[in-house]
Design an enzyme around this catalytic site. Sequence first.
Site, short mmCIF file in Angstrom:
data_model
loop_
_atom_site.label_atom_id
_atom_site.label_comp_id
_atom_site.label_asym_id
_atom_site.label_seq_id
_atom_site.Cartn_x
_atom_site.Cartn_y
_atom_site.Cartn_z
N GLN A 85 27.93 90.44 31.42
CA GLN A 85 28.66 91.65 32.02
C GLN A 85 28.99 92.67 30.97
O GLN A 85 29.54 93.80 31.45
CB GLN A 85 29.82 91.37 32.98
CG GLN A 85 29.28 90.55 34.25
CD GLN A 85 30.68 90.10 34.90
OE1 GLN A 85 31.39 89.22 34.75
NE2 GLN A 85 30.89 90.97 36.24
N HIS B 268 26.81 83.47 36.72
CA HIS B 268 26.42 84.80 35.95
C HIS B 268 25.60 84.32 34.77
O HIS B 268 24.74 84.88 34.10
CB HIS B 268 27.73 85.34 35.24
CG HIS B 268 28.25 86.52 36.13
ND1 HIS B 268 27.58 87.74 36.62
CD2 HIS B 268 29.38 86.71 36.77
CE1 HIS B 268 28.26 88.45 37.31
NE2 HIS B 268 29.32 87.78 37.49
N HIS C 25 31.49 81.21 39.99
CA HIS C 25 31.01 82.54 39.82
C HIS C 25 30.57 82.94 38.44
O HIS C 25 29.64 83.51 38.07
CB HIS C 25 32.27 83.27 40.23
CG HIS C 25 31.90 84.84 40.53
ND1 HIS C 25 31.83 85.74 41.38
CD2 HIS C 25 31.49 85.79 39.49
CE1 HIS C 25 31.41 86.94 41.10
NE2 HIS C 25 31.21 87.12 40.10
N GLU C 26 31.44 82.56 37.50
CA GLU C 26 31.14 82.90 36.05
C GLU C 26 29.86 81.96 35.65
O GLU C 26 29.22 82.60 34.85
CB GLU C 26 32.29 82.69 35.37
CG GLU C 26 33.59 83.67 35.60
CD GLU C 26 33.35 85.22 35.95
OE1 GLU C 26 32.33 85.58 35.15
OE2 GLU C 26 33.93 85.86 36.94
N CYS D 152 32.74 91.31 42.66
CA CYS D 152 32.50 90.89 41.18
C CYS D 152 32.62 92.45 40.61
O CYS D 152 32.11 93.65 41.10
CB CYS D 152 30.86 90.76 41.11
SG CYS D 152 30.20 90.48 39.43
N LEU D 153 32.98 92.50 38.98
CA LEU D 153 33.14 93.79 38.26
C LEU D 153 31.57 94.31 38.32
O LEU D 153 31.52 95.59 38.11
CB LEU D 153 33.40 93.32 36.90
CG LEU D 153 35.26 92.99 37.01
CD1 LEU D 153 35.54 92.56 35.45
CD2 LEU D 153 35.99 93.75 37.72
N GLY E 184 38.04 87.36 35.93
CA GLY E 184 36.63 86.63 35.35
C GLY E 184 35.84 87.65 34.83
O GLY E 184 35.51 88.49 35.29
#
Length: 169
Positions: free
Chosen positions: A50, A138, A134-135, A92-93, A45
């Site tokens: 990001q 963000h 999660h997204e 998370c990235l 994701g």
Amino acid sequence: MIYPIVKYGDPVLDKPAAAVTVFDAELKKLIEDMFESMYAAHGVGLAAPQIGIAKRIAVIDCSFKEDPTARMVIINPEIINKEGRQTHSEGCLSLPDFRENVTRAMKCTVRAQDVEGKWSETGGEELLARALQHETDHLNGKLFISHVSALKRDLIKRKIRKLQKLGEW
Ligand code: NI
């Protein structure tokens, strides 16, 4: 084009992203680039903030390229329903190498626009529900560490500050 992933500490990750209002070729290209950047970073994701773009766009592929029908684009998403609970290790990235158990809804439904601007409802459970939550977080300026205890969060922040001082973040 593969964008570098923005890490924790960049203010773009802390503020709500702006709604997308123009659905044009540029948006399509950005979404392709987001998938490419997500795969390059080995993620399932990715939200536009990001890659430093404060717009309400996220891409998800919980199959990680295995199933082309698993590719999902959510634009201007709103979570309209949540059911049940699940607790799993989450990463998370933008917070590489940090993972914590996070409790989220087991199922969720999202109302979002597609690349053409058409609204629809989409949803999922388990990993997909987790990714959708999660997204969407963000896009509201929220990272998964906001869902862990203050103690754990402070520990992570301290470790990151140390890495930042060493120039390793
Ligand atoms: Ni993330």
